[in-house]
Design a protein around this motif. Structure first.
Motif, PDB file in Angstrom:
ATOM      1  N   THR A 139     -19.698  96.795  66.745  1.00  0.00           N
ATOM      2  CA  THR A 139     -19.437  96.222  65.685  1.00  0.00           C
ATOM      3  C   THR A 139     -18.724  96.479  65.446  1.00  0.00           C
ATOM      4  OG1 THR A 139     -22.371  96.857  65.783  1.00  0.00           O
ATOM      5  CG2 THR A 139     -20.827  96.268  63.709  1.00  0.00           C
ATOM      6  N   MET A 140     -18.047  97.951  64.716  1.00  0.00           N
ATOM      7  CA  MET A 140     -16.938  97.333  63.695  1.00  0.00           C
ATOM      8  C   MET A 140     -16.030  96.712  64.115  1.00  0.00           C
ATOM      9  SD  MET A 140     -17.242 101.987  63.637  1.00  0.00           S
ATOM     10  CE  MET A 140     -15.911 102.265  62.600  1.00  0.00           C
ATOM     11  N   LEU A 141     -15.924  96.354  65.747  1.00  0.00           N
ATOM     12  CA  LEU A 141     -14.814  95.500  66.149  1.00  0.00           C
ATOM     13  C   LEU A 141     -14.671  94.410  65.662  1.00  0.00           C
ATOM     14  CD1 LEU A 141     -14.130  97.061  69.440  1.00  0.00           C
ATOM     15  CD2 LEU A 141     -12.419  96.935  67.562  1.00  0.00           C
ATOM     16  N   ASP A 142     -15.957  94.093  64.986  1.00  0.00           N
ATOM     17  CA  ASP A 142     -16.272  92.917  64.073  1.00  0.00           C
ATOM     18  C   ASP A 142     -16.311  91.403  64.774  1.00  0.00           C
ATOM     19  OD1 ASP A 142     -17.681  91.026  62.933  1.00  0.00           O
ATOM     20  OD2 ASP A 142     -15.841  91.242  60.935  1.00  0.00           O
ATOM     21  N   GLY A 143     -16.380  91.151  66.512  1.00  0.00           N
ATOM     22  CA  GLY A 143     -15.712  90.523  67.432  1.00  0.00           C
ATOM     23  C   GLY A 143     -14.516  90.469  68.096  1.00  0.00           C
ATOM     24  N   LYS A 144     -13.715  91.080  67.935  1.00  0.00           N
ATOM     25  CA  LYS A 144     -12.504  91.308  67.968  1.00  0.00           C
ATOM     26  C   LYS A 144     -12.180  91.889  69.206  1.00  0.00           C
ATOM     27  CE  LYS A 144     -10.137  92.092  62.784  1.00  0.00           C
ATOM     28  NZ  LYS A 144     -11.706  92.548  63.093  1.00  0.00           N
ATOM     29  N   GLU A 145     -11.286  91.906  70.481  1.00  0.00           N
ATOM     30  CA  GLU A 145     -11.373  91.897  71.517  1.00  0.00           C
ATOM     31  C   GLU A 145      -9.621  93.101  71.311  1.00  0.00           C
ATOM     32  OE1 GLU A 145     -11.676  88.692  75.263  1.00  0.00           O
ATOM     33  OE2 GLU A 145     -10.000  89.232  73.904  1.00  0.00           O
ATOM     34  N   VAL A 146      -9.720  94.228  72.364  1.00  0.00           N
ATOM     35  CA  VAL A 146      -8.713  95.433  71.889  1.00  0.00           C
ATOM     36  C   VAL A 146      -7.388  94.995  72.920  1.00  0.00           C
ATOM     37  CG1 VAL A 146      -8.965  97.726  72.535  1.00  0.00           C
ATOM     38  CG2 VAL A 146     -10.950  96.862  71.242  1.00  0.00           C
ATOM     39  N   ASP A 147      -6.628  95.555  72.530  1.00  0.00           N
ATOM     40  CA  ASP A 147      -5.269  95.214  73.034  1.00  0.00           C
ATOM     41  C   ASP A 147      -5.611  96.275  73.903  1.00  0.00           C
ATOM     42  OD1 ASP A 147      -4.422  92.575  72.389  1.00  0.00           O
ATOM     43  OD2 ASP A 147      -4.547  93.675  69.896  1.00  0.00           O
ATOM     44  N   ALA A 148      -5.884  97.673  73.348  1.00  0.00           N
ATOM     45  CA  ALA A 148      -5.757  99.037  74.060  1.00  0.00           C
ATOM     46  C   ALA A 148      -6.785 100.457  73.699  1.00  0.00           C
ATOM     47  CB  ALA A 148      -4.094  99.861  74.228  1.00  0.00           C
ATOM     48  N   VAL A 149      -7.471 100.388  74.228  1.00  0.00           N
ATOM     49  CA  VAL A 149      -7.801 102.026  74.458  1.00  0.00           C
ATOM     50  C   VAL A 149      -7.414 102.892  75.152  1.00  0.00           C
ATOM     51  CG1 VAL A 149     -10.106 103.039  75.547  1.00  0.00           C
ATOM     52  CG2 VAL A 149     -10.385 100.185  74.360  1.00  0.00           C
ATOM     53  N   ILE A 150      -7.416 104.291  73.961  1.00  0.00           N
ATOM     54  CA  ILE A 150      -6.158 105.159  74.509  1.00  0.00           C
ATOM     55  C   ILE A 150      -7.288 106.477  73.876  1.00  0.00           C
ATOM     56  CG2 ILE A 150      -4.171 104.353  73.732  1.00  0.00           C
ATOM     57  CD1 ILE A 150      -4.621 105.297  71.042  1.00  0.00           C
ATOM     58  N   SER A 151      -7.170 107.172  75.450  1.00  0.00           N
ATOM     59  CA  SER A 151      -7.887 108.361  74.634  1.00  0.00           C
ATOM     60  C   SER A 151      -7.588 109.576  75.581  1.00  0.00           C
ATOM     61  CB  SER A 151      -9.632 108.377  76.282  1.00  0.00           C
ATOM     62  OG  SER A 151     -10.002 109.455  76.005  1.00  0.00           O
ATOM     63  N   ASP A 152      -7.200 110.840  74.312  1.00  0.00           N
ATOM     64  CA  ASP A 152      -6.519 112.120  74.912  1.00  0.00           C
ATOM     65  C   ASP A 152      -7.547 113.523  74.891  1.00  0.00           C
ATOM     66  OD1 ASP A 152      -5.065 113.842  75.017  1.00  0.00           O
ATOM     67  OD2 ASP A 152      -4.812 114.287  72.645  1.00  0.00           O
ATOM     68  N   MET A 153      -9.598 112.576  75.541  1.00  0.00           N
ATOM     69  CA  MET A 153     -10.878 113.657  74.699  1.00  0.00           C
ATOM     70  C   MET A 153     -10.057 114.725  75.954  1.00  0.00           C
ATOM     71  SD  MET A 153     -13.820 111.570  74.248  1.00  0.00           S
ATOM     72  CE  MET A 153     -13.845 109.608  75.606  1.00  0.00           C
ATOM     73  N   ALA A 154     -10.939 115.918  75.965  1.00  0.00           N
ATOM     74  CA  ALA A 154     -10.966 117.087  77.058  1.00  0.00           C
ATOM     75  C   ALA A 154     -11.934 117.453  76.670  1.00  0.00           C
ATOM     76  CB  ALA A 154      -9.784 117.424  77.373  1.00  0.00           C
ATOM     77  N   PRO A 155     -13.043 117.773  77.565  1.00  0.00           N
ATOM     78  CA  PRO A 155     -13.978 118.772  77.249  1.00  0.00           C
ATOM     79  C   PRO A 155     -14.065 119.935  77.132  1.00  0.00           C
ATOM     80  CG  PRO A 155     -13.992 118.162  79.551  1.00  0.00           C
ATOM     81  CD  PRO A 155     -13.231 117.519  78.678  1.00  0.00           C
ATOM     82  N   ASN A 156     -15.205 120.903  76.440  1.00  0.00           N
ATOM     83  CA  ASN A 156     -15.148 122.351  76.109  1.00  0.00           C
ATOM     84  C   ASN A 156     -14.880 123.021  77.924  1.00  0.00           C
ATOM     85  OD1 ASN A 156     -14.836 122.165  73.384  1.00  0.00           O
ATOM     86  ND2 ASN A 156     -16.805 122.603  73.423  1.00  0.00           N
ATOM     87  N   THR A 157     -13.394 123.616  77.893  1.00  0.00           N
ATOM     88  CA  THR A 157     -13.866 124.187  79.490  1.00  0.00           C
ATOM     89  C   THR A 157     -14.384 125.332  79.417  1.00  0.00           C
ATOM     90  OG1 THR A 157     -11.717 125.990  78.347  1.00  0.00           O
ATOM     91  CG2 THR A 157     -11.319 123.613  79.353  1.00  0.00           C
ATOM     92  N   THR A 158     -15.009 125.583  80.739  1.00  0.00           N
ATOM     93  CA  THR A 158     -15.854 126.692  80.944  1.00  0.00           C
ATOM     94  C   THR A 158     -15.364 127.917  81.894  1.00  0.00           C
ATOM     95  OG1 THR A 158     -16.513 125.548  83.262  1.00  0.00           O
ATOM     96  CG2 THR A 158     -18.234 124.687  81.182  1.00  0.00           C
ATOM     97  N   GLY A 159     -14.007 127.445  82.380  1.00  0.00           N
ATOM     98  CA  GLY A 159     -13.590 128.140  82.819  1.00  0.00           C
ATOM     99  C   GLY A 159     -13.935 128.662  84.976  1.00  0.00           C
ATOM    100  N   VAL A 160     -15.018 127.374  85.071  1.00  0.00           N
ATOM    101  CA  VAL A 160     -14.632 127.009  86.473  1.00  0.00           C
ATOM    102  C   VAL A 160     -14.107 126.060  87.365  1.00  0.00           C
ATOM    103  CG1 VAL A 160     -16.650 126.585  88.243  1.00  0.00           C
ATOM    104  CG2 VAL A 160     -17.124 128.140  86.612  1.00  0.00           C
ATOM    105  N   LYS A 161     -13.460 126.182  87.763  1.00  0.00           N
ATOM    106  CA  LYS A 161     -12.641 124.974  87.671  1.00  0.00           C
ATOM    107  C   LYS A 161     -13.436 123.202  88.273  1.00  0.00           C
ATOM    108  CE  LYS A 161      -8.382 122.886  89.832  1.00  0.00           C
ATOM    109  NZ  LYS A 161      -8.413 121.408  89.976  1.00  0.00           N
ATOM    110  N   GLU A 162     -13.763 123.710  89.261  1.00  0.00           N
ATOM    111  CA  GLU A 162     -14.824 122.181  89.285  1.00  0.00           C
ATOM    112  C   GLU A 162     -15.427 121.236  88.166  1.00  0.00           C
ATOM    113  OE1 GLU A 162     -14.458 125.525  91.055  1.00  0.00           O
ATOM    114  OE2 GLU A 162     -13.447 124.988  92.770  1.00  0.00           O
TER     115      GLU A 162
END
Length: 241
Positions: A139-162
């Motif tokens: 809705t906030m894009l208001d019909g505009k198409e996006v040129d780039a989606v960027i993500s530096d997201m990471a979850p909180n780590t549990t200490g269990v690698k898998e």
């Protein structure tokens, strides 16, 4: 608030610093503090008014791949505290400081509070993985198409690698699914993940939608970290049957 364009001219040499105020701190806290005080990117971020050192990861990626250009529309997922948003605003001219260049759009979203950034549209306290939040972004894009989606997201780590590897891959797929729905043909996608057995499968799945997908590890990404980024370029578009 950025008042002028940032010029990367820092040439200072930073020496290893040992803090003198770590008495009583745990070994992990002391190690983290020592690393922070010894890290030239931490000091450089302060000097250049970036909210954290991660700004230089996006700067390096964009300097090489050149997708943050004036006039572009960018969605920054997992944006807090906002350093990637600052870089994106600056480079796509979302703040309008370059009067002779087209003005871009930057929308930043994070489940944490995001303090205002001049030129950016902020959606804080909002979990990107929630479909309602993604509908709000559309809705906030208001019909505009996006040129780039960027993500530096990471979850909180549990200490269990898998478990940690699976959690961050799930975030990457959430970003990928969103990106293919809002991106224009030839758009770019950047996601952060940790090197794991899931990496190749994610790369292959991204190649279904983008012509090229490459693994990158910026110099500003700490060498002892499993953190890597995938950059997918030249979105193919969705074929409607």
């Amino acid at each position: 608030m950025l008042k002028s364009r940032l010029i990367h001219t820092c040439t200072s040499t930073f020496k290893h610093v040992v803090p003198n105020n770590i008495k009583g701190k745990g070994s992990s806290s002391a190690k983290w503090l020592t690393r922070q005080l010894s890290d030239p990117y931490v000091e450089k971020a302060k000097m250049m008014n970036y909210r954290c050192r991660s700004a230089f990861k996006l700067i390096e990626i964009d300097d090489r791949h050149k997708f943050l250009n004036p006039g572009k529309v960018i969605v920054d997922c997992g944006a807090a505290p906002g350093s990637w948003t600052q870089v994106a605003v600056n480079r796509v001219n979302a703040d309008g400081l370059l009067s002779d260049q087209p003005r871009g759009v930057v929308i930043a979203v994070d489940k944490q509070q995001l303090f205002p950034i001049s030129g950016a549209i902020i959606l804080g306290n909002s979990d990107f993985t929630n479909p309602v939040v993604q509908d709000t972004l559309k809705t906030m894009l208001d019909g505009k198409e996006v040129d780039a989606v960027i993500s530096d997201m990471a979850p909180n780590t549990t200490g269990v690698k898998e478990m940690d590897d699976e959690n961050i891959i799930n975030l990457c797929y959430s970003v990928l699914r969103f990106a293919v729905l809002v991106s224009k043909v030839s758009a770019v996608l950047v996601v952060k993940l940790w090197q794991s057995g899931y990496t190749k499968k994610l790369q292959n799945d991204m190649e279904r939608f983008y012509h090229t997908v490459k693994v990158v590890k910026p110099n500003s990404s700490r060498t002892d970290s499993a953190e890597i980024f995938l950059i997918a370029k030249d979105f193919k578009g969705l074929k409607v049957s």
